[in-house]
Design an enzyme around this catalytic site. Sequence first.
Site, PDB file in Angstrom:
ATOM      1  N   ASP A  86      44.941  13.431  28.365  1.00 30.14           N
ATOM      2  CA  ASP A  86      43.543  13.865  28.334  1.00 30.14           C
ATOM      3  C   ASP A  86      42.860  13.404  27.043  1.00 30.14           C
ATOM      4  OD1 ASP A  86      41.645  15.735  29.781  1.00 30.14           O
ATOM      5  OD2 ASP A  86      41.643  16.728  27.838  1.00 30.14           O
TER       6      ASP A  86
ATOM      7  N   GLU B 286      43.342   8.694  29.577  1.00 27.49           N
ATOM      8  CA  GLU B 286      41.987   9.024  29.990  1.00 27.49           C
ATOM      9  C   GLU B 286      41.102   8.687  28.795  1.00 27.49           C
ATOM     10  OE1 GLU B 286      38.729  12.394  30.950  1.00 27.49           O
ATOM     11  OE2 GLU B 286      40.083  12.469  29.253  1.00 27.49           O
TER      12      GLU B 286
HETATM   13  C1  NOJ Z   1      38.907  15.514  30.518  1.00 31.93           C
HETATM   14  C2  NOJ Z   1      39.321  16.321  31.722  1.00 31.93           C
HETATM   15  O1  NOJ Z   1      39.488  15.458  32.818  1.00 31.93           O
HETATM   16  C3  NOJ Z   1      38.209  17.334  31.940  1.00 31.93           C
HETATM   17  O2  NOJ Z   1      38.322  17.996  33.168  1.00 31.93           O
HETATM   18  C4  NOJ Z   1      38.217  18.300  30.769  1.00 31.93           C
HETATM   19  O3  NOJ Z   1      37.126  19.175  30.911  1.00 31.93           O
HETATM   20  C5  NOJ Z   1      38.066  17.551  29.446  1.00 31.93           C
HETATM   21  N1  NOJ Z   1      38.891  16.368  29.360  1.00 31.93           N
HETATM   22  C6  NOJ Z   1      38.438  18.450  28.298  1.00 31.93           C
HETATM   23  O4  NOJ Z   1      39.842  18.669  28.288  1.00 31.93           O
END
Ligand code: NOJ
Length: 580
Positions: free
Chosen positions: A245, A306
């Site tokens: 993440d 991500e």
């Molecule tokens: C990316 C995640 O995919 C999302 O759902 C989340 O709110 C944010 N990062 C914060 O962790």
Amino acid sequence: MTAAEPVWPHLPERAAGGPTPARSVPLDVLRMAGMAASTTTEWWRTAVIYQIYPRSFADASGDGIGDLAGVTARLDSLAALGVDAIWLSPFYRSPQKDAGYDVADFTDVDPLFGTLEDFDAMASKAHELGLRVIVDIVPNHTSDAHAWFQAARASAPGSVERARYIFRDGRGPNGEQPPNNWESVFGGSAWTRLTEPDGTPGQWYLHLFDSSQPDVDWTNEEVRAEFDRVLRFWLDRGVDGFRVDVAHGLAKHPDLPDFVIDELIDSMGAAQMGHPAWAQDGVHDIWRRWRAVVDDYDGDRILTAEAWVEPLSRMAAWVRPDEMHQAFNFPYLMTPWDGTAVKEVIDDSLEAFSSVGAPATWVLSNHDVVRHPSRLALTAPNPQGVGIGPDSPGLPRPEVARARGRAATLLMLGLPGSAYLFQGEELGLPEVLDIPADRRQDPTFHRTAGERYGRDGCRVPIPWEADAPACGFSPTGEAWLPQPSWWGEFARDRQEGDPGSSLEMYRAALAARREHGLAAAPLTWVSGTDDVLVARIGDVTVACNMSTEAAALPAGRVIVSSEALDGTLPPNATAWILDA
Ligand code: NOJ
């Protein structure tokens, strides 16, 4: 309101009746495709990875929130779909302020989702079915309920407890203003002021997301060591990798300087290139350290970033040989339904990823974006995170959404590299618009006082059986987000065996993708103009018509198509054609 084949080393053969195992891909073909694979067992170079959003997938306990036992019970259907791996969004202990991306304990399962034993049972069933298991890891921040943050709150400024987070004194005579002007991705300031244990207003802490998600300080070795432990905990339990993440957010400019934002934040940090909180060079040391941890284990475990980083040539730094294995291709996801733009992003992706020896990845939907059938049919701009609701401008026409969603999927699944699917997209689910304000849960909605609808519309619990309570999601009929009255029309049991259904199109495409080795084949454009894209990928011609007129159908035998064909390729349609 504004719009706002190989049998992999530690996996058994697929169960009888499941999809055909992947073919072994000749090395010269991989090289031709720009995929410098040293071994054909690098499963992730060609994998289709299915995202499970646990709270909305299947609820075994009946409390209206999906859980791990629910996942285990439904895994057969994913093996039958023909995917190679599953990725689960967070199921760790959490107050659920951001649907589990606010983690209070990284090495335990939240009781909402079950227990560690439920996790083990789920992973072992997945492995029996030949499915790899990837879990989410959230290293940018913890929950404010994490023991570390609780200790930081109770400790003095300058203490080792506070040094795990990013605490600063405020600006202004009494420190009443935040330390800088950074904004939270979810809206509002990225800083919240603490009340010190003695009741006086105190220091501020940084949170790039919700105030319940304080950012940790990655310059602190204690933080780095703790995450090594967390990685090893899950690797020892047999996971095949991590979806990481906010992989572009961990390192901040040491001075935390102000940054003037001159455009709407249109994604998880992507629009803010040059922003001192995002895509700082310091992140790469962290990924090198993580890669060494993962490489310590056998079985080809992976890291997927991500990272909302643009352009693709810059994102490629995240997947250099000693960093991560894959990065989500968000520029592809964000590209509108426009042939020239789509061709360009495909070319840029193949070039950028292959320049560092990484596979291209493709993704159209996830839990943070408007589901792609709806998104690709919007007629007004809708930046990521804004979401759509009943009052949004440019709402999609359902028939256009359906056709574009199918056509886009079929184009994506033909492309060389690895693809990600989001639960429910195989059913052709559109975004849900009509969620009452008092049922919406995304902090984006609440932090913007409803100005942005946020992400709940793609997170509605998915339909399995049309006539069962909660469409088969939960035995009690409960669902944490309300399912619309028409949800049953999209249920899996309605689609099984219907050749015109979305589910059968996904199955056919995934089977053909394996059979023809598309994921490891070179791509050559036959034509890529006037909104009709035609590419040769291995021995298959993939044709996608993004124009408003019917287009010529390349000669040969159609093996999969997104629409019934009558000799031409209609608008908003894709077909895969094998030489006659
Ligand atoms: C990316 C995640 O995919 C999302 O759902 C989340 O709110 C944010 N990062 C914060 O962790």
